[in-house]
Design a protein around this motif. Sequence first.
Motif, PDB file in Angstrom:
ATOM      1  N   ARG A 361       2.995  -2.036  -5.152  1.00 49.12           N
ATOM      2  CA  ARG A 361       2.875  -2.245  -3.716  1.00 49.12           C
ATOM      3  C   ARG A 361       1.492  -1.827  -3.225  1.00 49.12           C
ATOM      4  O   ARG A 361       0.887  -2.505  -2.377  1.00 49.12           O
ATOM      5  CB  ARG A 361       3.955  -1.449  -2.984  1.00 49.12           C
ATOM      6  CG  ARG A 361       3.888  -1.501  -1.471  1.00 49.12           C
ATOM      7  CD  ARG A 361       4.023  -2.903  -0.942  1.00 49.12           C
ATOM      8  NE  ARG A 361       4.019  -2.915   0.523  1.00 49.12           N
ATOM      9  CZ  ARG A 361       3.824  -4.015   1.248  1.00 49.12           C
ATOM     10  NH1 ARG A 361       3.624  -5.184   0.643  1.00 49.12           N
ATOM     11  NH2 ARG A 361       3.830  -3.946   2.562  1.00 49.12           N
ATOM     12  N   ALA A 362       0.966  -0.723  -3.763  1.00 53.09           N
ATOM     13  CA  ALA A 362      -0.389  -0.294  -3.409  1.00 53.09           C
ATOM     14  C   ALA A 362      -1.404  -1.357  -3.813  1.00 53.09           C
ATOM     15  O   ALA A 362      -2.362  -1.630  -3.077  1.00 53.09           O
ATOM     16  CB  ALA A 362      -0.717   1.037  -4.082  1.00 53.09           C
ATOM     17  N   SER A 363      -1.185  -1.982  -4.963  1.00 47.33           N
ATOM     18  CA  SER A 363      -2.075  -3.059  -5.402  1.00 47.33           C
ATOM     19  C   SER A 363      -2.037  -4.225  -4.423  1.00 47.33           C
ATOM     20  O   SER A 363      -3.075  -4.827  -4.108  1.00 47.33           O
ATOM     21  CB  SER A 363      -1.675  -3.526  -6.805  1.00 47.33           C
ATOM     22  OG  SER A 363      -2.485  -4.591  -7.240  1.00 47.33           O
ATOM     23  N   ALA A 364      -0.847  -4.538  -3.933  1.00 47.30           N
ATOM     24  CA  ALA A 364      -0.714  -5.650  -2.991  1.00 47.30           C
ATOM     25  C   ALA A 364      -1.401  -5.365  -1.664  1.00 47.30           C
ATOM     26  O   ALA A 364      -1.906  -6.287  -1.006  1.00 47.30           O
ATOM     27  CB  ALA A 364       0.761  -5.957  -2.769  1.00 47.30           C
ATOM     28  N   ALA A 370     -11.249  -4.449  -6.742  1.00 45.78           N
ATOM     29  CA  ALA A 370     -11.312  -3.317  -7.674  1.00 45.78           C
ATOM     30  C   ALA A 370     -10.113  -2.401  -7.503  1.00 45.78           C
ATOM     31  O   ALA A 370      -9.529  -1.927  -8.495  1.00 45.78           O
ATOM     32  CB  ALA A 370     -12.616  -2.550  -7.456  1.00 45.78           C
ATOM     33  N   GLU A 371      -9.733  -2.136  -6.261  1.00 45.64           N
ATOM     34  CA  GLU A 371      -8.573  -1.271  -6.021  1.00 45.64           C
ATOM     35  C   GLU A 371      -7.279  -1.970  -6.417  1.00 45.64           C
ATOM     36  O   GLU A 371      -6.348  -1.332  -6.946  1.00 45.64           O
ATOM     37  CB  GLU A 371      -8.544  -0.851  -4.549  1.00 45.64           C
ATOM     38  CG  GLU A 371      -9.682   0.100  -4.195  1.00 45.64           C
ATOM     39  CD  GLU A 371      -9.693   0.493  -2.736  1.00 45.64           C
ATOM     40  OE1 GLU A 371      -8.623   0.467  -2.087  1.00 45.64           O
ATOM     41  OE2 GLU A 371     -10.778   0.828  -2.221  1.00 45.64           O
ATOM     42  N   GLN A 372      -7.191  -3.267  -6.182  1.00 44.61           N
ATOM     43  CA  GLN A 372      -6.007  -4.017  -6.622  1.00 44.61           C
ATOM     44  C   GLN A 372      -5.821  -3.879  -8.126  1.00 44.61           C
ATOM     45  O   GLN A 372      -4.718  -3.619  -8.620  1.00 44.61           O
ATOM     46  CB  GLN A 372      -6.161  -5.491  -6.242  1.00 44.61           C
ATOM     47  CG  GLN A 372      -6.095  -5.775  -4.753  1.00 44.61           C
ATOM     48  CD  GLN A 372      -6.446  -7.215  -4.432  1.00 44.61           C
ATOM     49  OE1 GLN A 372      -6.536  -8.062  -5.321  1.00 44.61           O
ATOM     50  NE2 GLN A 372      -6.663  -7.500  -3.152  1.00 44.61           N
ATOM     51  N   LEU A 373      -6.913  -4.053  -8.868  1.00 44.86           N
ATOM     52  CA  LEU A 373      -6.843  -3.957 -10.329  1.00 44.86           C
ATOM     53  C   LEU A 373      -6.504  -2.543 -10.781  1.00 44.86           C
ATOM     54  O   LEU A 373      -5.759  -2.345 -11.746  1.00 44.86           O
ATOM     55  CB  LEU A 373      -8.176  -4.404 -10.946  1.00 44.86           C
ATOM     56  CG  LEU A 373      -8.498  -5.897 -10.820  1.00 44.86           C
ATOM     57  CD1 LEU A 373      -9.916  -6.179 -11.301  1.00 44.86           C
ATOM     58  CD2 LEU A 373      -7.487  -6.727 -11.614  1.00 44.86           C
ATOM     59  N   GLY A 378      -2.405   0.912 -13.206  1.00 42.44           N
ATOM     60  CA  GLY A 378      -1.567   2.105 -13.178  1.00 42.44           C
ATOM     61  C   GLY A 378      -0.099   1.767 -13.316  1.00 42.44           C
ATOM     62  O   GLY A 378       0.647   2.459 -14.032  1.00 42.44           O
ATOM     63  N   ALA A 379       0.328   0.702 -12.639  1.00 37.42           N
ATOM     64  CA  ALA A 379       1.727   0.284 -12.753  1.00 37.42           C
ATOM     65  C   ALA A 379       2.054  -0.122 -14.184  1.00 37.42           C
ATOM     66  O   ALA A 379       3.131   0.194 -14.715  1.00 37.42           O
ATOM     67  CB  ALA A 379       1.992  -0.877 -11.792  1.00 37.42           C
TER      68      ALA A 379
END
Length: 525
Positions: A361-364, A370-373, A378-379
Amino acid sequence: MQQAQQLGPETVSPDRAGEQAAERAAGSVARAVPRVLSIAGTDPTGGAGIQADLKSIAAHGGYGMAVVTALVAQNTCGVRSVHTPPADFLREQLQAVSDDVVIDAVKIGMLGDAVVVQVVKEWLEQVRPPVVVLDPVMVATSNDRLLRPEAEDALRGLLPLVHLVTPNLPELAVLLDAPVAADWAQALAQGRELSRRYGLKVLVKGGHLQGADSPDALVDAAAGPGQDLLELFSHRVDTANTHGTGCSLSAAMATVQARTLDWPESLRRVKHWLTGALERSDELEVGRGHGPIHHFHHLQPASGQAFSSRLWGLTAGVREAIMALPFIQELSAGTLDEDDFGYYLAQDARYLNGYSRVLARASALAPTEAEQLFWAKGAHQCLEVEAELHRSWLSGRGVSGEFGPVTKQYVDHLQAIAGGGSYGELVAAVIPCYWLYAHVGEQLSAQHSGGPADGHPYGAWLRTYADEAFAEASRQAVAIMDAAAAAESEAGRLRMRTAFEQSCRYELDFFDAPRVYARSRVQGG
């Protein structure tokens, strides 16, 4: 010299009186700018009494008003003398305000004698403000009693007209005519008794206790199971600037409650504000004794300190508590009971499954690729890499995979924020799993220079969380949190801090869960 004049009451028109009655009847309506009345004594140096109350009210968006019960000659070093105006003049002050202004909340502080208490009681019975918070000023810092016995009895008679009372531990004991609580459990028990006896909410404050934590609790004996207690913990701020803390807290609670109509939420907001006000009190440089808190710290950014640095400082007590847990000490020594370690890993496997969904969800929500990746990786790590270690160790051991209570609470906390919080709030909530685990790994690695010895039963786990790649991932996560905090409003950063501190508390409970499990296993066996 101009003399004080004694004036008759101003006449209120019938139309205006009808408007006031209608507004009072609608007292359950939240106000963006609540009209808050402080009934208290004075402090010429501005750190306590009505001066502190008015600062607290303004700091939380309220319109402050004040009725003086006592004129106090004091400073940060102590009280020199007190002058109590005639009771009739107090009555006229109260009536003058309520004849003209609809009052959304009242904070009551210093009431010097039984006559003053009776005047305030009669006025409350007449006006019935929708929010009434009482700070029962009864015991001095020196533990000397400030009120005569008849005044103490009169103050107890005021309690049925109050919605929230905010005693310190000595005052809580006086209200119950009991010994002062020796620990937090006794304090909570006394809070429940006071709440039950008088039918009001009690804010139990742990400021007089020892230890790294400074707990507060909202107790409501009339609430249903699971709703009767809210405990909040923060680190204990090392400062001598505590003058007016109780005054400021109670005035802030009255103001925020009039805005939120939610006592638990009001306490969460006020506690974080008060912790910050204590942390930054040194900036004021007021007085030679116990200086005041910084009421407006949240409007003046701290110079040169990153958001993450402030949060790390707030959790020093939690980190110390984690490293002192028997689970961590025995894990490091290799003496941890295998069943306890199995329970821990089974719960961690459950947690990681839910945590991976939160990271997705944080990625979304992430604003950059860069933060999405980073969050997506991490997931993936949760499910593919770390979980494999759990499966390998647990295979064939028959450990229960059901959710333990702490695990479920922690995952529910994260998923609630993932479902309704901002990106910054979600990042702050997931960071402790990175940061505290990396810290534990670093500390344990220092205890095993060169890595755990061959044959250490938990060596694989120790090496996983002391891994430099994991430490680097933690540093990246913290940097992302700082960037998210910079993009948030002050209110947003406050929510981030709340989410971070709650997750840190869950991390502590999670590491301690195997001990609780072991105890229940012994009792059940």
